[in-house]
Scaffold this motif. Structure first.
Motif, short mmCIF file in Angstrom:
data_model
loop_
_atom_site.label_atom_id
_atom_site.label_comp_id
_atom_site.label_asym_id
_atom_site.label_seq_id
_atom_site.Cartn_x
_atom_site.Cartn_y
_atom_site.Cartn_z
N THR A 1 0.88 -1.17 0.00
CA THR A 1 0.00 0.00 0.00
C THR A 1 0.91 1.22 0.00
O THR A 1 1.79 1.33 0.87
CB THR A 1 -0.90 0.04 1.24
N ILE A 2 0.75 2.10 -0.98
CA ILE A 2 1.61 3.28 -1.08
C ILE A 2 0.87 4.51 -0.56
O ILE A 2 -0.26 4.78 -0.98
CB ILE A 2 2.08 3.50 -2.53
N ASP A 3 1.51 5.22 0.35
CA ASP A 3 0.94 6.45 0.91
C ASP A 3 1.14 7.61 -0.06
O ASP A 3 2.19 7.72 -0.71
CB ASP A 3 1.61 6.78 2.25
N CYS A 4 0.13 8.46 -0.15
CA CYS A 4 0.16 9.60 -1.08
C CYS A 4 -0.36 10.86 -0.40
O CYS A 4 -1.19 10.79 0.50
CB CYS A 4 -0.73 9.33 -2.30
N LEU A 5 0.14 12.00 -0.88
CA LEU A 5 -0.41 13.30 -0.52
C LEU A 5 -1.08 13.88 -1.76
O LEU A 5 -0.52 13.80 -2.85
CB LEU A 5 0.69 14.27 -0.07
N LEU A 6 -2.25 14.45 -1.60
CA LEU A 6 -2.90 15.13 -2.71
C LEU A 6 -2.45 16.59 -2.75
O LEU A 6 -2.41 17.26 -1.72
CB LEU A 6 -4.43 15.05 -2.56
N GLN A 7 -2.08 17.04 -3.94
CA GLN A 7 -1.60 18.41 -4.09
C GLN A 7 -2.76 19.37 -4.33
O GLN A 7 -3.56 19.17 -5.23
CB GLN A 7 -0.60 18.52 -5.25
N ILE A 8 -2.79 20.41 -3.51
CA ILE A 8 -3.83 21.43 -3.62
C ILE A 8 -3.22 22.69 -4.22
O ILE A 8 -2.13 23.12 -3.83
CB ILE A 8 -4.43 21.75 -2.22
N TYR A 9 -3.94 23.27 -5.15
CA TYR A 9 -3.46 24.47 -5.85
C TYR A 9 -3.80 25.69 -5.00
O TYR A 9 -4.97 26.04 -4.84
CB TYR A 9 -4.14 24.56 -7.22
N ILE A 10 -2.77 26.34 -4.44
CA ILE A 10 -3.02 27.51 -3.59
C ILE A 10 -2.32 28.76 -4.10
O ILE A 10 -2.59 29.86 -3.65
CB ILE A 10 -2.59 27.26 -2.12
N ALA A 11 -1.40 28.62 -5.06
CA ALA A 11 -0.57 29.74 -5.49
C ALA A 11 -1.27 30.57 -6.57
O ALA A 11 -2.18 30.10 -7.24
CB ALA A 11 0.76 29.22 -6.03
N GLU A 12 -0.78 31.78 -6.74
CA GLU A 12 -1.28 32.64 -7.82
C GLU A 12 -0.31 32.56 -9.00
O GLU A 12 0.17 33.57 -9.50
CB GLU A 12 -1.43 34.07 -7.31
N GLU A 13 0.02 31.33 -9.39
CA GLU A 13 0.95 31.12 -10.49
C GLU A 13 0.40 30.02 -11.38
O GLU A 13 -0.05 28.99 -10.89
CB GLU A 13 2.32 30.66 -9.96
N GLU A 14 0.50 30.21 -12.67
CA GLU A 14 -0.03 29.21 -13.61
C GLU A 14 0.82 27.95 -13.65
O GLU A 14 0.38 26.91 -14.09
CB GLU A 14 -0.11 29.82 -15.02
N THR A 15 2.09 28.04 -13.20
CA THR A 15 2.99 26.90 -13.35
C THR A 15 2.79 25.81 -12.31
O THR A 15 3.28 24.72 -12.46
CB THR A 15 4.45 27.37 -13.26
N LYS A 16 2.08 26.13 -11.23
CA LYS A 16 1.90 25.14 -10.16
C LYS A 16 0.75 24.17 -10.50
O LYS A 16 -0.23 24.56 -11.10
CB LYS A 16 1.61 25.83 -8.83
N PHE A 17 0.90 22.93 -10.08
CA PHE A 17 -0.13 21.91 -10.29
C PHE A 17 -1.04 21.85 -9.06
O PHE A 17 -0.72 22.38 -8.02
CB PHE A 17 0.52 20.53 -10.49
#
Length: 220
Positions: free
Chosen positions: A107-123
Motif C-alpha cells: 500500500t503506497i501512501d500519497c499526498l494530494l496536491q492542492i493548488y493555492i498559489a497565484e501562479e499558472e505553473t503550479k499543479f
C-alpha cells in the motif's frame, strides 16, 4: 557550515510534530550519506530514475519521498520502495500508483496536491475537485493506496502576507477535509513549507517541511 551542522540547526528549530524531508535532488550519494550519518533518514527526490539509483546504493532504512511531478509511465520504477508520493493531483495517477503497488503487494501512501498559489505553473486540485475525487466511485475502488495528507506550494514571492494567506487557505481545506470518512483516506500530514518559508508554514499548521538548499547548499 557542514551538512551535519546545517541539519542540527534546522532540526533544533522544528517543533516535535513536524517531519523534515531533506530535499536531496541533484546531490551526490556522499552528501546524502553525510546527512544520513547525522541522523536524517527521510529524503525527497524529484526524478524517479535518480531516486531509484540512490535507493539501490544506500541503506535500506531510508524513507524515500517522491516530491516532483509524477508521470504515470514512470510510477513502476519506484513502486517497489517509495514511502510517500507528494503532489498527486489526478485520479488517473492514483489508479496507476494503485496498480503498481498491487504488483508488489504494497500500500503506497500519497499526498494530494492542492493548488493555492497565484501562479499558472503550479499543479494541484482546488477544494471542489478534491472533494469530488475523494468521494468518487473510482477512488473507493483503490485498495493499494492510502491518502495520508495534503500538500501545497505557495507563490514564489517576497510578499509574506500573501504566502501566509495561501498557507492558511490550505490549512482550512485540510481541516475541512479531515471530517470525510473514507476508507483509504486518513489525513494526518499537511506538507507545506520549503527552505525560504518553512517557519511561516509551521506557524500556519504545517506538519511536514521540505528543505534542500539550507541543508545541502545551492543546487548543483
Amino acid at each position: 557550515m557542514s551538512i551535519q551542522q546545517n541539519l542540527n540547526k534546522i532540526k533544533a528549530s522544528l517543533p516535535i510534530n513536524v517531519t523534515l524531508v531533506a530535499v536531496s535532488k541533484t546531490k551526490p550519494v556522499s552528501d546524502l550519506m553525510e546527512a544520513y550519518e547525522a541522523g536524517q533518514h527521510i529524503f525527497g527526490e524529484n526524478k524517479i530514475q535518480e531516486m531509484t539509483d540512490k535507493w539501490e546504493s544506500m541503506p535500506k532504512d531510508i524513507e524515500w519521498h517522491m516530491i516532483g511531478h509524477v508521470q504515470s509511465n514512470k510510477v513502476k520504477f519506484m513502486s517497489e520502495y517509495v514511502n510517500l508520493v507528494h503532489g498527486v493531483d489526478s485520479i488517473k495517477l492514483l489508479q496507476e500508483i494503485n496498480k503498481q503497488a498491487k504488483k508488489h503487494n504494497r500500500t503506497i501512501d500519497c499526498l494530494l496536491q492542492i493548488y493555492i498559489a497565484e501562479e499558472e505553473t503550479k499543479f494541484g486540485l482546488d477544494e471542489k475537485e478534491l472533494k469530488e475525487l475523494l468521494t468518487s466511485n473510482e477512488f473507493k475502488e483503490l485498495q493499494n493506496i492510502r491518502i495520508v495528507g495534503l500538500m501545497g506550494m505557495a507563490t514564489f514571492t517576497e510578499n509574506q502576507s500573501q504566502i501566509e494567506k495561501e498557507f492558511k487557505h490550505l490549512k482550512s481545506i485540510f481541516d475541512n477535509s479531515k471530517s470525510l470518512s473514507i476508507v483509504n483516506c486518513q489525513l494526518s500530514i499537511l506538507s507545506m513549507g520549503m527552505s525560504g518559508d518553512y517557519k511561516l508554514a509551521i506557524e500556519c499548521g504545517s506538519t511536514m517541511v521540505r528543505i534542500g538548499s539550507s541543508i545541502f547548499g545551492g543546487r548543483n
